[in-house]
Each structure stands twice: as structure tokens, then as C-alpha cells.
Design a protein around this motif. Structure first.
Motif, PDB file in Angstrom:
ATOM      1  N   UNK A   1     -43.555 -39.784 -34.550  1.00 53.82           N
ATOM      2  CA  UNK A   1     -42.908 -38.760 -35.404  1.00 53.82           C
ATOM      3  C   UNK A   1     -42.041 -37.820 -34.565  1.00 53.82           C
ATOM      4  N   UNK A   2     -41.262 -38.401 -33.671  1.00 54.79           N
ATOM      5  CA  UNK A   2     -40.421 -37.602 -32.783  1.00 54.79           C
ATOM      6  C   UNK A   2     -39.355 -36.793 -33.514  1.00 54.79           C
ATOM      7  N   UNK A   3     -38.693 -37.336 -34.557  1.00 54.29           N
ATOM      8  CA  UNK A   3     -37.682 -36.518 -35.248  1.00 54.29           C
ATOM      9  C   UNK A   3     -38.243 -35.230 -35.833  1.00 54.29           C
ATOM     10  N   UNK A   4     -39.506 -35.259 -36.298  1.00 53.54           N
ATOM     11  CA  UNK A   4     -40.086 -34.030 -36.844  1.00 53.54           C
ATOM     12  C   UNK A   4     -40.254 -32.967 -35.768  1.00 53.54           C
ATOM     13  N   UNK A   5     -40.590 -33.393 -34.563  1.00 54.26           N
ATOM     14  CA  UNK A   5     -40.755 -32.435 -33.467  1.00 54.26           C
ATOM     15  C   UNK A   5     -39.403 -31.947 -32.944  1.00 54.26           C
TER      16      UNK A   5
ATOM     17  N   UNK B   1     -32.458 -35.151 -34.890  1.00 56.02           N
ATOM     18  CA  UNK B   1     -32.495 -36.267 -33.961  1.00 56.02           C
ATOM     19  C   UNK B   1     -32.329 -37.586 -34.700  1.00 56.02           C
ATOM     20  N   UNK B   2     -31.418 -38.439 -34.213  1.00 59.84           N
ATOM     21  CA  UNK B   2     -31.223 -39.781 -34.744  1.00 59.84           C
ATOM     22  C   UNK B   2     -31.829 -40.776 -33.758  1.00 59.84           C
ATOM     23  N   UNK B   3     -32.882 -41.477 -34.184  1.00 57.11           N
ATOM     24  CA  UNK B   3     -33.551 -42.422 -33.301  1.00 57.11           C
ATOM     25  C   UNK B   3     -32.666 -43.607 -32.944  1.00 57.11           C
TER      26      UNK B   3
ATOM     27  N   UNK C   1     -33.467 -31.207 -21.432  1.00 56.97           N
ATOM     28  CA  UNK C   1     -34.329 -31.675 -22.521  1.00 56.97           C
ATOM     29  C   UNK C   1     -34.884 -33.035 -22.124  1.00 56.97           C
ATOM     30  N   UNK C   2     -36.201 -33.179 -22.194  1.00 58.00           N
ATOM     31  CA  UNK C   2     -36.861 -34.405 -21.768  1.00 58.00           C
ATOM     32  C   UNK C   2     -37.824 -34.845 -22.862  1.00 58.00           C
ATOM     33  N   UNK C   3     -37.771 -36.138 -23.197  1.00 52.48           N
ATOM     34  CA  UNK C   3     -38.744 -36.748 -24.097  1.00 52.48           C
ATOM     35  C   UNK C   3     -39.783 -37.453 -23.229  1.00 52.48           C
ATOM     36  N   UNK C   4     -41.037 -37.041 -23.367  1.00 52.31           N
ATOM     37  CA  UNK C   4     -42.120 -37.521 -22.510  1.00 52.31           C
ATOM     38  C   UNK C   4     -42.986 -38.493 -23.302  1.00 52.31           C
ATOM     39  N   UNK C   5     -42.885 -39.797 -22.961  1.00 58.17           N
ATOM     40  CA  UNK C   5     -43.707 -40.819 -23.598  1.00 58.17           C
ATOM     41  C   UNK C   5     -44.924 -41.180 -22.758  1.00 58.17           C
ATOM     42  N   UNK C   6     -45.279 -40.341 -21.836  1.00 61.08           N
ATOM     43  CA  UNK C   6     -46.433 -40.610 -20.992  1.00 61.08           C
ATOM     44  C   UNK C   6     -46.048 -41.423 -19.786  1.00 61.08           C
ATOM     45  N   UNK C   7     -45.838 -42.722 -19.935  1.00 57.14           N
ATOM     46  CA  UNK C   7     -45.440 -43.565 -18.813  1.00 57.14           C
ATOM     47  C   UNK C   7     -43.931 -43.650 -18.683  1.00 57.14           C
ATOM     48  N   UNK C   8     -43.207 -43.072 -19.628  1.00 52.67           N
ATOM     49  CA  UNK C   8     -41.751 -43.075 -19.600  1.00 52.67           C
ATOM     50  C   UNK C   8     -41.263 -41.643 -19.825  1.00 52.67           C
ATOM     51  N   UNK C   9     -40.385 -41.185 -18.983  1.00 47.42           N
ATOM     52  CA  UNK C   9     -39.717 -39.905 -19.159  1.00 47.42           C
ATOM     53  C   UNK C   9     -38.258 -40.181 -19.446  1.00 47.42           C
ATOM     54  N   UNK C  10     -37.768 -39.674 -20.558  1.00 41.73           N
ATOM     55  CA  UNK C  10     -36.397 -39.940 -20.983  1.00 41.73           C
ATOM     56  C   UNK C  10     -35.605 -38.646 -20.955  1.00 41.73           C
ATOM     57  N   UNK C  11     -34.606 -38.561 -20.071  1.00 42.47           N
ATOM     58  CA  UNK C  11     -33.730 -37.402 -20.013  1.00 42.47           C
ATOM     59  C   UNK C  11     -32.669 -37.464 -21.084  1.00 42.47           C
TER      60      UNK C  11
END
Length: 398
Positions: free
Chosen positions: A352-356, A323-325, A134-144
Motif C-alpha cells: 500500500x505504498x501509494x497510500x503512504x 504516487x504512480x506505481x 526521498x527513499x523507498x525502503x523495501x528492507x532488502x532494497x533501497x530505492x532512491x
């Protein structure tokens, strides 16, 4: 504007090499970091075996175990036929038969299925069970997201059954680790011990108790398999490119252990004891106390309640993810509060990452999606579809 910059890939300085899908085993994402001015490849991938290897293992296991059972049944038919012919010749000669015709106990097909199923138990515990990423893609940052993950660190979580136990213990989930141990190790070992005991002792009542216990607990080796099936749908439902990307695959360990569970359960049901324990006397006792008419009303009310609750249970979520930010930011998470002088918290909240990331799993939706994945060529999805449809739906209704 900052939120839009973080939420989308940079078309002028980056290139998305492959789009993630549920069938791909390796995804490469080329990301240009304008602050450091260099191009590097961040690999978003799954470990374990390829889909072709998994599909071949599924076919070999199903055909192999099925062939062993058929061979045992055919061999038993030949043995019984030869005994019958020998007895007829002996009786024609006026002598008493030394080989009375009776069913073999246990049957040869039962022995064959037990041997074939327990041969798959050890690979089911040690082979790769699943792989997810599972990866969160912020464009210039990829968070595993997951053990070992972080900024531009996207390792896949790939575990066997025994590895999953170690992972659950290391993350403080002792209850989950204990449940996996009981379902995957203790119950199969107890079944084998009771089956061996039933063949070594001569007390008919003890034999009947051993067989009854084996048949009662045999199905309790399967609950963790249904958990992995629902987890498959949960993780894949998280996939919302481009910002949130998720992959998961059930590997050969799932195949081995599932075939073991089904084959050993069928074999245990094929064992008959001379003094079988029956529960029919319970309803006879109830009807004697309440009367036939009251028992009929009681059964009707229970049937209506069952139908209503069954329909509700098929449609409401049985597993969900939220998801808890707060766990994303340091010191609990990998993200700093500020990056290049820019506060990250308001930027990420505007995405709005928690909604996704919210994902709900109902049995009905899982069945529909498993059927779709099975049609696309995933053999393990076909196995998972059959497990839920047959053992969760059809046998429950029957």
C-alpha cells in the motif's frame, strides 16, 4: 510473508544506524543482503550546508540588512538636522538659505536597503537553495527517488536557483523553468532598471510611472519563495519510516533571496514620486454611478465573499503529491518486474505504498508545522513562518 520481508528491516542481519529526522543532515543505513551475503552501508543523506551554518547565515543577513537600514535612517536624520541648523543661522544673518530643508528623495535608508538587498541577489541565485532526499525502503532494497536515484542509489537533490532552472529544462518542465527565470531574474533586473531610470530623467510624469511600476511588481519576486516553503512541508510530510523516508532542508540560497525580496520591496515602497498615481478615483467614479447605498451593499457582499473564500483557502490543499506505481517499473523506472524469480509488482502493491506517499499541503497545516520546526531551532523555518503569516495572512486580511 514476502511483503512483510520487504517492508521491514532484517533485525538479525542488518542494523539501522540512525533514524531519519528533519534535523539530521546525514543518515546511514546498514543493510545485509542475504542473497549476496555481504554487509554494506547505504547512505541516506542531505547535501549542502549544515543546520548551524544556515542558522548563522540567517542571523547575519537579518541583522546586517536591518542595521544598514537603521544606519541610513540615522544618517538622513543627521543630514536634515544639519541643514535645519544651517538655515536658521543663515536666516538670522539676513541671507537667503542655499540649502532648503526638504526630505531627501529618495531617502538614504531607501538607498541603503536597495544596496544591501541587491548585494544578496547574486548569492541568492548561485548558493544552495535546498536539498531533499526521498527513499523507498523495501528492507532488502533501497530505492532512491529523484534524478540519479535507483536501487541502492540514494543521491540527494541539491540545487541552487540557477541549477533548478537547468534541472527543470532537462526534465521537460519548460513552463516551470520560465516562471523561475521571470520571478528570480527578470523582475529584479526590471526593478533596478526602472529605479535607475527614475533618477536619471527629469520628466515628472515618467518618474511617477516608473515608481508606480516598481512598487506594483516588487512583490512578484516572491512567489517562488512560497513554493519552496510549501515544498518543504510536502516532502517532510512524506516521511513514514520505515518504508518511506524523506528529508528536506532550505539552505542559505533561500535565506539570501528571501531577505533580498523583503528588503527590496520595503525600499521600493519608501520611494515617493511628486505625482503619485492613485486609485482612489475609481471608487469615486463607481459611487457616482451607483450611489453610496449600492456601493455599500456591493462592498459588504465582497467582504463576506472574501472572508468565506479566505477561510476555505486556508484549509483546503494548495499543493499535493500522488504516487504512480507504473513509473517505478522498467522501462520507465528502476525496478525490474521480477527479482530472484519473485514478481515484484504484487509484493509492492500489498505494501500500500501509494497510500503512504500521498501528501497534501494546506496553508494552515504548513503554518503550524513551520512554527514547530522554528521552535526546534531551524532559523529558515522561522523565516518561512514569518513570510506566510505576514505576507499571505496578515497583509491579505488587512
Amino acid at each position: 510473508r514476502l511483503a512483510a520481508l520487504f517492508a521491514s528491516p532484517l533485525p538479525f542481519c542488518g542494523q539501522r544506524c540512525f533514524e531519519p529526522s528533519t534535523r539530521s543532515s546525514r543518515v546511514g543505513i546498514g543493510v545485509f543482503h542475504p542473497f549476496t551475503c555481504y554487509l554494506r552501508m547505504v547512505l541516506f543523506h542531505l547535501d549542502g550546508n549544515s543546520e548551524d551554518v544556515v542558522n548563522r547565515v540567517v542571523c547575519i543577513c537579518l541583522l546586517g540588512v536591518g542595521s544598514v537600514g537603521v544606519f541610513g535612517f540615522a544618517l538622513e536624520s543627521v543630514v536634515v538636522a544639519r541643514r535645519t541648523c544651517r538655515n536658521e543661522l543663515t536666516e538670522g544673518a539676513g541671507r537667503q538659505s542655499a540649502f532648503p530643508v526638504r526630505p531627501l528623495t529618495p531617502s538614504l535608508w531607501v538607498f541603503a536597503l536597495l544596496i544591501a538587498s541587491y548585494a544578496l541577489l547574486l548569492p541568492g541565485l548561485t548558493a544552495v537553495l535546498f536539498s531533499l532526499n526521498i527513499v523507498v525502503d523495501f528492507g532488502i532494497i533501497k530505492l532512491g527517488v529523484g534524478p540519479g536515484g535507483g536501487i541502492d542509489k540514494l543521491p540527494a537533490l541539491t540545487e541552487s536557483m540557477l541549477g533548478l532552472v537547468r534541472l527543470l529544462r532537462s526534465t521537460g518542465c519548460q513552463l516551470g523553468a520560465s516562471a523561475v527565470i521571470v520571478y528570480a531574474i527578470v523582475i529584479p533586473a526590471l526593478k533596478l532598471l526602472l529605479l535607475v531610470a527614475s533618477q536619471c530623467i527629469s520628466n515628472q510624469r515618467v518618474i511617477a510611472i516608473c515608481v508606480h511600476v516598481v512598487q506594483s511588481i516588487s512583490k512578484w519576486a516572491c512567489p517562488d519563495m512560497f513554493a519552496y516553503i510549501l515544498l518543504l512541508y510536502l516532502v517532510r510530510a512524506l516521511n513514514h519510516p520505515v518504508m518511506l523516508q524523506s528529508l528536506m532542508q532550505l539552505d542559505v540560497g533561500f535565506t539570501y533571496f528571501t531577505v533580498f525580496c523583503v528588503a527590496s520591496t520595503l525600499a521600493s515602497l519608501g520611494i515617493h514620486s511628486p505625482n503619485a498615481v492613485s486609485s482612489s478615483g475609481i471608487w469615486s467614479h463607481v459611487s457616482g454611478k451607483l450611489g453610496i447605498e449600492r456601493v455599500a451593499v456591493l462592498v459588504s457582499l465582497l467582504a463576506i465573499s472574501f472572508a468565506v473564500l479566505f477561510c476555505i483557502g486556508m484549509t483546503v490543499p494548495v499543493m499535493l503529491l500522488r504516487l504512480s506505481l507504473e513509473r517505478l517499473y522498467k522501462p520507465r523506472g528502476p525496478l525490474p518486474e521480477n527479482m530472484f524469480g519473485i514478481p515484484l509488482r504484487p509484493v509492492i502493491e500489498n505494501l500500500h505504498l501509494p497510500d503512504k506517499a500521498n501528501s497534501d499541503v494546506s496553508l494552515l497545516n504548513a503554518i503550524c508545522m513551520l512554527f514547530s520546526w522554528a521552535r526546534s531551532g531551524e532559523a529558515n523555518s522561522m523565516v518561512a513562518f514569518g513570510m506566510i503569516v505576514v505576507f499571505v495572512v496578515m497583509l491579505t486580511v488587512a
